[in-house]
Design a protein around this motif. Structure first.
Motif, PDB file in Angstrom:
ATOM      1  N   GLY A 121      39.945  33.434  47.701  1.00 46.61           N
ATOM      2  CA  GLY A 121      39.507  32.045  47.552  1.00 46.61           C
ATOM      3  C   GLY A 121      39.097  31.721  46.130  1.00 46.61           C
ATOM      4  O   GLY A 121      39.463  30.673  45.583  1.00 46.61           O
ATOM      5  N   VAL A 122      38.351  32.630  45.505  1.00 43.16           N
ATOM      6  CA  VAL A 122      37.933  32.427  44.111  1.00 43.16           C
ATOM      7  C   VAL A 122      39.164  32.312  43.216  1.00 43.16           C
ATOM      8  O   VAL A 122      39.256  31.411  42.378  1.00 43.16           O
ATOM      9  N   ALA A 179      40.639  38.980  37.150  1.00 42.52           N
ATOM     10  CA  ALA A 179      39.181  38.899  37.018  1.00 42.52           C
ATOM     11  C   ALA A 179      38.572  38.171  38.213  1.00 42.52           C
ATOM     12  O   ALA A 179      37.527  38.575  38.732  1.00 42.52           O
ATOM     13  N   ALA A 180      39.226  37.102  38.659  1.00 39.75           N
ATOM     14  CA  ALA A 180      38.740  36.381  39.833  1.00 39.75           C
ATOM     15  C   ALA A 180      38.787  37.263  41.074  1.00 39.75           C
ATOM     16  O   ALA A 180      37.870  37.253  41.896  1.00 39.75           O
ATOM     17  N   LEU A 181      39.841  38.035  41.195  1.00 42.25           N
ATOM     18  CA  LEU A 181      40.025  38.882  42.372  1.00 42.25           C
ATOM     19  C   LEU A 181      39.098  40.098  42.384  1.00 42.25           C
ATOM     20  O   LEU A 181      38.722  40.585  43.455  1.00 42.25           O
ATOM     21  N   LEU A 182      38.706  40.580  41.221  1.00 38.31           N
ATOM     22  CA  LEU A 182      37.986  41.861  41.150  1.00 38.31           C
ATOM     23  C   LEU A 182      36.586  41.762  40.558  1.00 38.31           C
ATOM     24  O   LEU A 182      35.968  42.786  40.252  1.00 38.31           O
ATOM     25  N   HIS A 239      34.177  29.525  32.464  1.00 39.22           N
ATOM     26  CA  HIS A 239      33.637  28.406  33.240  1.00 39.22           C
ATOM     27  C   HIS A 239      34.425  28.216  34.536  1.00 39.22           C
ATOM     28  O   HIS A 239      33.832  27.946  35.591  1.00 39.22           O
ATOM     29  N   ALA A 240      35.741  28.368  34.464  1.00 34.18           N
ATOM     30  CA  ALA A 240      36.554  28.257  35.686  1.00 34.18           C
ATOM     31  C   ALA A 240      36.222  29.371  36.662  1.00 34.18           C
ATOM     32  O   ALA A 240      36.092  29.140  37.874  1.00 34.18           O
ATOM     33  N   LEU A 241      36.052  30.583  36.169  1.00 36.24           N
ATOM     34  CA  LEU A 241      35.720  31.731  37.020  1.00 36.24           C
ATOM     35  C   LEU A 241      34.346  31.547  37.665  1.00 36.24           C
ATOM     36  O   LEU A 241      34.189  31.775  38.870  1.00 36.24           O
ATOM     37  N   LYS A 242      33.374  31.130  36.898  1.00 40.97           N
ATOM     38  CA  LYS A 242      32.018  30.961  37.429  1.00 40.97           C
ATOM     39  C   LYS A 242      31.969  29.839  38.460  1.00 40.97           C
ATOM     40  O   LYS A 242      31.386  29.993  39.530  1.00 40.97           O
ATOM     41  N   ALA A 243      32.593  28.705  38.139  1.00 42.56           N
ATOM     42  CA  ALA A 243      32.590  27.594  39.086  1.00 42.56           C
ATOM     43  C   ALA A 243      33.300  27.954  40.379  1.00 42.56           C
ATOM     44  O   ALA A 243      32.861  27.569  41.469  1.00 42.56           O
TER      45      ALA A 243
END
Length: 183
Positions: free
Chosen positions: A59-60, A83-86, A175-179
């Motif tokens: 989802g991230v 990075a989003a996945l892990l 910022h995209a990853l954190k949000a």
């Protein structure tokens, strides 16, 4: 904002808890999506994540792709989606399930993050595992580095709970990853 014991907002934790009560991993489409962006060594880490953690990560990664302008991921650097996945990969080191994580989060809120993190180096049993869980950011980065991940992927695992002023990842990606992680 660090949130409850540095684990994110109460809303994020509540959402993750509710989602973790369903034990399965992502659907086959989500699993294929994840594997598309991961290197062989990263896939080994991916398979160690719990089903709920893998669902969360898919989802991230989809939210990151949409935020960066292409929901199918085309044109987005592989290492950003990895990075989003892990980002939570270090959680595998503690071996805690849902209720163990809730317990450690509450203990950390009471005892302090530094105290619980120190247990990971000097104690045994559940206290050592609690310390590992609290330090999942650092441990995840180490796992990813050992797996041959791109520096952006391992750096984000290390930095994803830090305030923006301490991020070293490209600001648009961070910022995209954190949000997308919603914590």
């Amino acid at each position: 904002m660090q949130g409850l014991a540095g684990f994110g907002s109460f809303r994020h934790l509540t959402s993750r808890f509710a989602g973790s009560l369903w034990p399965g991993g992502p659907n086959p489409t989500g699993e294929a999506w994840a594997r598309r962006w991961l290197l062989a060594g990263e896939r080994d880490i991916w398979t160690r994540l719990s089903g709920p953690d893998r669902r969360h990560a898919v989802g991230v990664s989809h939210r990151v792709a949409a935020s960066l302008g292409n929901a199918d991921g085309a044109g987005i650097p592989r290492q950003v989606l990895a990075a989003a996945l892990l980002h939570d990969s270090g959680k595998v080191e503690s071996g805690f399930g849902t209720f163990g994580r809730v317990f450690v989060t509450l203990v950390t809120a009471a005892a302090g993050r530094a105290q619980v993190a120190a247990w990971g180096d000097r104690d045994t049993g559940w206290r050592r595992r609690a310390g590992q869980y609290v330090r999942h950011d650092v441990l995840g980065a180490q796992l990813l580095e050992a797996a041959g991940s791109h520096p952006v992927t391992s750096t984000w695992a290390r930095e994803h709970h830090l305030p923006p002023s301490r991020w070293t990842v490209e600001p648009e990606w961070a910022h995209a990853l954190k949000a997308a992680d919603d914590d």
